[in-house]
Write a protein that holds these residues in place. Structure first.
Motif, mmCIF file in Angstrom:
data_model
loop_
_atom_site.group_PDB
_atom_site.id
_atom_site.type_symbol
_atom_site.label_atom_id
_atom_site.label_comp_id
_atom_site.label_asym_id
_atom_site.label_seq_id
_atom_site.Cartn_x
_atom_site.Cartn_y
_atom_site.Cartn_z
ATOM 1 N N CYS A 13 0.855 -1.178 0.000
ATOM 2 C CA CYS A 13 0.000 0.000 0.000
ATOM 3 C C CYS A 13 0.892 1.229 0.000
ATOM 4 O O CYS A 13 1.638 1.458 0.951
ATOM 5 N N TYR A 14 0.829 1.986 -1.065
ATOM 6 C CA TYR A 14 1.684 3.162 -1.170
ATOM 7 C C TYR A 14 0.996 4.369 -0.541
ATOM 8 O O TYR A 14 -0.118 4.718 -0.911
ATOM 9 N N LEU A 15 1.677 5.001 0.357
ATOM 10 C CA LEU A 15 1.088 6.131 1.072
ATOM 11 C C LEU A 15 1.658 7.465 0.617
ATOM 12 O O LEU A 15 1.105 8.517 0.918
ATOM 13 N N VAL A 16 2.808 7.415 -0.054
ATOM 14 C CA VAL A 16 3.426 8.651 -0.498
ATOM 15 C C VAL A 16 3.722 8.520 -1.977
ATOM 16 O O VAL A 16 4.307 7.530 -2.388
ATOM 17 N N ILE A 17 3.310 9.429 -2.775
ATOM 18 C CA ILE A 17 3.574 9.370 -4.198
ATOM 19 C C ILE A 17 4.758 10.264 -4.515
ATOM 20 O O ILE A 17 4.770 11.455 -4.201
ATOM 21 N N PHE A 18 5.753 9.644 -5.136
ATOM 22 C CA PHE A 18 6.965 10.384 -5.492
ATOM 23 C C PHE A 18 7.073 10.319 -7.003
ATOM 24 O O PHE A 18 7.483 9.328 -7.562
ATOM 25 N N GLY A 19 6.662 11.382 -7.694
ATOM 26 C CA GLY A 19 6.441 11.248 -9.114
ATOM 27 C C GLY A 19 7.449 11.890 -10.019
ATOM 28 O O GLY A 19 7.260 11.884 -11.226
ATOM 29 N N SER A 20 8.505 12.511 -9.533
ATOM 30 C CA SER A 20 9.470 13.127 -10.437
ATOM 31 C C SER A 20 10.838 12.553 -10.220
ATOM 32 O O SER A 20 11.184 12.127 -9.134
ATOM 33 N N PHE A 21 11.621 12.571 -11.276
ATOM 34 C CA PHE A 21 12.980 11.999 -11.186
ATOM 35 C C PHE A 21 13.907 13.080 -10.655
ATOM 36 O O PHE A 21 14.334 13.981 -11.361
ATOM 37 N N SER A 38 6.436 3.818 6.210
ATOM 38 C CA SER A 38 6.197 3.601 4.786
ATOM 39 C C SER A 38 6.673 4.798 3.985
ATOM 40 O O SER A 38 6.295 5.926 4.261
ATOM 41 N N THR A 39 7.517 4.573 3.022
ATOM 42 C CA THR A 39 7.962 5.600 2.092
ATOM 43 C C THR A 39 7.893 5.012 0.708
ATOM 44 O O THR A 39 8.486 3.982 0.440
ATOM 45 N N ASP A 40 7.154 5.660 -0.181
ATOM 46 C CA ASP A 40 6.967 5.136 -1.521
ATOM 47 C C ASP A 40 7.795 5.951 -2.500
ATOM 48 O O ASP A 40 7.464 7.091 -2.820
ATOM 49 N N PHE A 41 8.892 5.360 -2.954
ATOM 50 C CA PHE A 41 9.743 6.008 -3.939
ATOM 51 C C PHE A 41 9.792 5.189 -5.224
ATOM 52 O O PHE A 41 10.769 5.237 -5.962
ATOM 53 N N ASN A 42 8.731 4.435 -5.470
ATOM 54 C CA ASN A 42 8.710 3.542 -6.621
ATOM 55 C C ASN A 42 8.917 4.292 -7.931
ATOM 56 O O ASN A 42 9.661 3.844 -8.803
ATOM 57 N N ASP A 43 8.270 5.462 -8.080
ATOM 58 C CA ASP A 43 8.407 6.209 -9.330
ATOM 59 C C ASP A 43 9.860 6.617 -9.567
ATOM 60 O O ASP A 43 10.362 6.565 -10.692
#
Length: 666
Positions: A13-21, A38-43
């Motif tokens: 479950c991703y709680l933070v959206i990291f959308g730029s490189f 939880s830290t979401d750095f998938n992008d």
């Protein structure tokens, strides 16, 4: 399926959206469960990986182009060499990612050792015509993961031998005397590399998720790889451009780790300083032969490995072993690559950690020294593995259980022997329990069977009571017997030699000879390209799940011109090993406690380490002109040109690895 290969990840479950490189962090959320952050750095991870893959694709294309131009006399050899170095550094920036997800594919087609090897398939894949396992590349991409296919699922009964390919073979060829006359082979190799990399790239581009635990884990595994393979020259057999490549690897790791480093409240400054200081050290000391690997490991790589663990713990990132309840080969919670808990002995045995106990070990020790287990009551395990000789026997070849007879081979140490995926010099056994059964069944050794031994134990009141206390069963079975022996062998492990204590920073005492010897062992002398740190054996890092064997061309006696006749691995009874490349191939054993376990090699023909070093210094059998006798030698035949003082320094280092963990009163 081997651990760390083909993990089928479930979405989190991703709680933070990291959308730029970039390096900006959009959030750091602590859930209601205070034990999990939880830290979401998938992008970020995906953009980084896809971008690096694209760059590497471009460099591989350029390498293929200049190879074509060389063949057409439009480019010089120097220009092709330079492009190869650039391509390899591009690969190094993302090697940690690629080898984490697809180690088998990387080893077979992208950056494996430049040696003939057995194909995982019954026939060699035809990349150029799209014949890769399932017909077309499109079908392949939508099938099982690469390494799941390569693990043997589609193997036939016959196995083909593949010629070496990939970046290591290209490096070896380009920087050899034969380079200019091998333009056609070079062109074929670069063309194959394009196709095999494209398949890998397409598979990863399709990947949707990269998780924090994967990124931290692959980064720490890559630090291990840099230490054990990178700076030794294993990856760069021709150019020896290992120091620049280590720098490229570390730049790649620092970049992919940037989001996790930036959210750290405690370890960001120390990690940033470590990465900066490590790069400065590499820039200031870039000569392969004089590079001080001891200082680099002790002051930079090991601290980086430890600091990344602290980061993982601070961010409460679980290990993959914890997430999937697996028994790993490598302990992701270890804080030093030379720590005694760095590897997990229970990965290599049927015995599980929760089943082991001091009582079981003591029972196994009793069995180890019990001669009544053999058919004629004259032989125990300790007959060939004496604790006072570092669990070897001091004999050229071991004495048999029959008076006047001897076994065919020398007895190696049992200390740290658990850290193997295959056992015996010819690799015929696949676990500790299987290894014991070979000894028990051998008519020249115990000359009995586990069935008979279990019957005998069940008539012995003392054994009955001891086994009952542990297993709470009325009768002893073969699993209990094997487990007790395995427990004792597992206990015979140690990473507490003078050298280990020094490199962990627990003592400042290590002779200057041993320090010089370590740097020679890991560099100029090429020892560590087969005897990998930290086990200094053929257990291959960074996953430590496979044992290597080598064809050295060992002689009947030092100074002779007769190659020992033992066929080795080719005659171990396993169909996949019945290949010409395994003729006279033997397991690469550890050099730990080597100063205590003379005589040496499988035939015990070498009485001193001086004789062993001289053998290697001359380049094995091929090095003294016996190429016809050993055409498949895997040891480089080129002389090492070590001086007498340098060889003595290497011996001093090996002596600093002496460490017998247990003194038995039996």
């Amino acid at each position: 399926m081997k651990f760390f290969v083909n993990i089928l990840h479930k979405p989190l479950c991703y709680l933070v959206i990291f959308g730029s490189f970039g390096f900006g962090i959009s959030g750091f959320i602590n859930q209601n469960n205070s034990n999990y952050i939880s830290t979401d750095f998938n992008d970020y991870y995906k953009i980084f990986v896809d971008s690096e893959l694209k760059k590497l694709e471009g460099q591989i294309d350029l390498l293929n182009t200049v190879a074509k131009d060389l063949e057409a006399s439009k480019k010089s050899l120097k220009e092709v060499q330079n492009q190869s170095l650039i391509t390899r550094k591009s690969f190094k920036r993302i090697e940690g990612v690629l080898t984490y997800y697809f180690p088998e594919h990387i080893n077979a087609y992208i950056n494996g050792a430049p040696l003939d090897h057995v194909s995982p398939l019954s026939t060699s894949p035809d990349f150029e015509n799209g014949n890769y396992y399932l017909g077309s590349i499109e079908n392949y991409k939508n099938s099982l993961p690469l390494d799941m296919l390569e693990a043997g699922h589609y193997s036939g009964e016959e196995f083909s031998i593949l010629a070496p390919e990939g970046l290591q073979r290209i490096d070896e060829l380009l920087f050899s005397e034969e380079a200019f006359n091998s333009k056609v082979e070079l062109l074929k190799l670069t063309a194959k590399l394009k196709v095999s990399f494209k398949i890998l790239q397409d598979r990863l581009v399709l990947r949707k998720f990269y998780f924090n635990f994967e990124i931290i884990e692959l980064s720490r595994l890559d630090v291990i790889r840099i230490l054990s393979k990178g700076i030794t020259g294993f990856d760069t057999p021709g150019s020896l451009n290992a120091i620049e490549e280590a720098s490229a690897s570390l730049y790649g790791l620092e970049e992919i780790l940037q989001p996790l480093i930036n959210v750290s409240a405690s370890h960001k400054p120390s990690l940033e300083k470590l990465f900066k200081d490590t790069q400065l050290f590499l820039k200031r000391h870039d000569d392969f032969d004089t590079f001080d690997r001891l200082i680099f490991i002790k002051s930079y790589l090991n601290p980086l490995y430890k600091e990344l663990l602290f980061l993982q713990k601070e961010l409460k990132i679980p290990t993959s072993a914890e997430k999937y309840n697996e028994t790993p080969s490598w302990n992701a919670l270890s804080d030093n690559i030379f720590a005694d808990d760095f590897l997990n002995p229970y990965y290599y045995s049927l015995l599980k950690k929760e089943e082991d106990s001091p009582e079981l070990r003591q029972l196994g020790e009793k069995l180890f020294f019990d001669k009544s287990l053999s058919e004629n009551n004259t032989m125990s395990c300790a007959t060939c593995h004496n604790p006072n000789l570092a669990y070897s026997d001091g004999e050229r070849t071991s004495k048999a259980g029959i008076v006047g007879k001897r076994l065919d081979r020398n007895s190696p140490t049992l200390i740290n022997s658990v850290f193997s995926d295959r056992y015996f010099y010819d690799l015929r056994a696949f676990d500790l329990e299987d290894q014991a059964e070979h000894v028990i069944d051998n008519h020249l050794e115990f000359n009995t069977s586990i069935v008979e031994i279990v019957k005998k134990l069940n008539t012995d009141k003392d054994y009955q009571n001891q086994f009952k206390d542990i297993y709470n069963s009325e009768s002893i079975n073969r699993y209990q017997f094997s487990s007790a022996l395995a427990s004792y062998i597992i206990s015979l492990r140690s990473f507490n030699s003078d050298f280990d204590k020094y490199i962990r920073g627990e003592t400042s005492n290590l002779s200057s000879n041993a320090k010089r010897g370590f740097n020679l062992f890991m560099g100029k002398a090429n020892c560590a390209t087969c005897h990998f740190a930290p086990t200094f054996s053929g257990l291959v890092p960074p996953l430590f799940q496979e044992n290597e064997s080598e064809v050295l061309g060992v002689l009947e006696s030092p100074g002779s011109y007769s190659v020992d006749a033992d066929p080795g691995r080719i005659k171990n009874g396993l169909s996949k090993d019945n290949q010409h490349i395994f003729n006279k191939s033997f397991k690469t054993t550890t050099v730990r406690n080597g100063a205590l376990t003379a005589p040496y090699f499988h035939n015990g023909a070498y009485n001193t380490l001086d004789e062993v070093l001289e053998f290697y210094n001359l380049g094995g059998a091929q090095g003294i002109g016996l190429s016809y006798e050993v055409p498949n030698q895997t040891l480089a035949p080129d002389p090492l040109n070590l001086t007498e003082d340098e060889m003595q320094d290497i011996i001093a280092f090996m002596t600093s690895l002496n460490d017998i963990p247990i003194e038995s009163s039996n």
